[in-house]
Design a protein around this motif. Structure first.
Motif: not given
Length: 464
Positions: A107-111, A185-193, A197-200, A433-437
């Motif tokens: 998240i620090a890098v994506l920030w 899956s934790v990492l992919l979900f975290s990037a998407l969420w 969600s966090y940014l908005p 659901k995206i991560v699961d698929m």
């Protein structure tokens, strides 16, 4: 189902894209979290002869904000990591430590790449803009506004401080699906969420032009943005992933309450940077947030212990540590606007209600929220957000004046809580659901029984 999920994702993307499209060009000094805009209000425009306050940077503020940023980092690594690590079984300790540390780093890098720009760039209703993509245009001379007109801090420090908030929010969610999720899956979900969600939510509450910011919602350090946001996402994750093997049939007890107590203590220490640092200046406002963080947490510890003693006959170390976190969570949105006595009341209420949240409410919900992310952070965040609207009143020891209406403010606070709950839940569900698929969410039954330390990372925390 796939078409339904695709439609929801498309709609969310259009909503965020629309918000970005209407965002205005950012100023050289972006608005600080919950800080008033640096520009003079429109009503003062006729007084053109009056010069705007000269922009100044105080070395004390700079030093304080750098220290606060370090303290928030301490909350995550090692604080949150150890708190969570002690609560899981010994075969899963390293997996939780890894998830917390690596999620924060991701998240620090994506920030830096786009998160800061979308959260604090422009004046969009829901989201900012991409004017500061890759921190474009930010230099060592760039300044960010504080609560005091004309008083500034280096923008790099503001970026770093807010980065730690984003990182710990995503790391908090880890506790809800601990011991059964794939590391990737934790990492992919975290990037998407984080993105959807966090940014908005961060922009709506803290960013210039944000919907809740303009409505007057009070969230000094992140009750909605951090705790309710993460708590709801965690609860959704607990439902989507399902219960751990043996849940409800065998004891899934913490392997080291010693680590948990150490982690909780580090969280309490680091939270002074989290709350008092959100004042953005080394002033009396920081002092108010500081003392409120101290008193509310102590009150919550006592409340949780009393509640346990009354209901179970004994007060536990786990309960005391959980009570501390509950008090810290609840005072977060209120710390800069309530008085010390109000903080104590908030801590007491949070201690009792979060105890119910991890026991009675958890049974009612029927979800295996492994480390009670929703019971503590979700419930505590809701309690704190609503009581902020009560105890900020000057008549109850808060800083708000005679024109402050508790009823009106409670409506605004409740709206902020509801928006955060719905937004986070919908986004989290879609992201899971995206991560699961794409790669699957849950490890195999064999891997779960053997433990994620070995199966996911090839290591063990303890050698016999």
């Amino acid at each position: 189902m796939k078409k339904f999920l695709a439609s929801l994702l498309l709609g969310l993307g259009l909503a965020i894209g629309g918000g970005a499209a209407i965002a205005q060009t950012t100023t050289e000094a972006p608005p600080a979290a919950t800080a008033p805009a640096a520009e003079a209000p429109a009503a003062a425009a006729p007084a053109a002869a009056e010069e705007a306050p000269k922009e100044t940077v105080d070395k004390g503020d700079v030093a304080w904000m750098m220290l606060s940023t370090i303290l928030v980092l301490l909350m995550v690594v090692p604080g949150l990591a150890l708190f969570y690590g002690g609560l899981v079984r010994s075969k899963n300790v390293l997996s939780v430590l890894m998830q917390v540390m690596v999620v924060f780093s991701l998240i620090a890098v994506l920030w830096a790449v786009y998160g800061y720009s979308l959260a604090f760039g422009g004046e969009g209703l829901i989201i900012g803009n991409l004017d500061k993509l890759f921190l474009m245009g930010v230099t060592a001379d760039s300044l960010a506004a504080t609560f005091t007109p004309g008083v500034m801090i280096p923008e790099f420090i503001f970026i770093a401080f807010q980065c730690t908030f984003a990182g710990i929010t995503c790391a908090l969610i880890v506790g809800s699906f601990a011991e059964r999720i794939k590391f990737g899956s934790v990492l992919l979900f975290s990037a998407l969420w984080f993105t959807f969600s966090y940014l908005p939510i961060a922009h709506m509450v803290w960013g210039a032009g944000g919907y809740l910011f303009d409505k007057g919602a009070l969230d000094f350090a992140g009750g909605t943005v951090v705790h309710i946001n993460a708590g709801v996402a965690g609860l959704v994750g607990a439902y989507v992933l399902g219960k751990r093997i043996g849940y409800g049939k065998e004891a899934l007890t913490p392997h080291s309450l010693t680590l948990t107590m150490v982690g909780a203590s580090l969280l309490w220490v680091g939270w002074f940077g989290f709350n008092a640092g959100s004042n953005l200046e080394a002033t009396g406002g920081a002092g108010l947030a500081f003392i409120n963080t101290l008193f509310a947490t102590a009150a919550a510890v006592l409340a949780w212990c009393i509640g346990e003693a009354l209901s179970k006959g004994k007060a536990s170390m786990l309960g005391a540590a959980s009570g501390a976190v509950a008090g810290l969570v609840a005072i977060t949105p209120a710390c800069g606007t309530v008085g010390p006595m109000g903080a104590i009341v908030i801590g007491l209420v949070a201690g009792f209600l979060c105890l119910w949240g991890v026991n009675g409410l958890k049974k009612m919900l029927g979800a295996d929220d492994s480390l009670d992310v929703f019971g503590v952070h979700g419930v505590g965040g809701i309690v704190g957000a609503l009581l902020t609207g009560v105890f900020s009143a000057g008549t109850l020891g808060g800083i708000k004046g005679d024109d402050f209406s508790i009823g009106s403010q409670l409506v605004i606070q409740a709206e902020g809580v509801l928006i955060t709950i719905v937004w986070s839940a919908v986004v989290a569900f879609i992201c899971y659901k995206i991560v699961d698929m794409v790669m699957g969410l849950r490890v195999s039954e064999e891997a779960e029984r053997e433990g994620l330390d070995i199966t996911s990372h090839g290591e063990t925390a303890y050698h016999r």
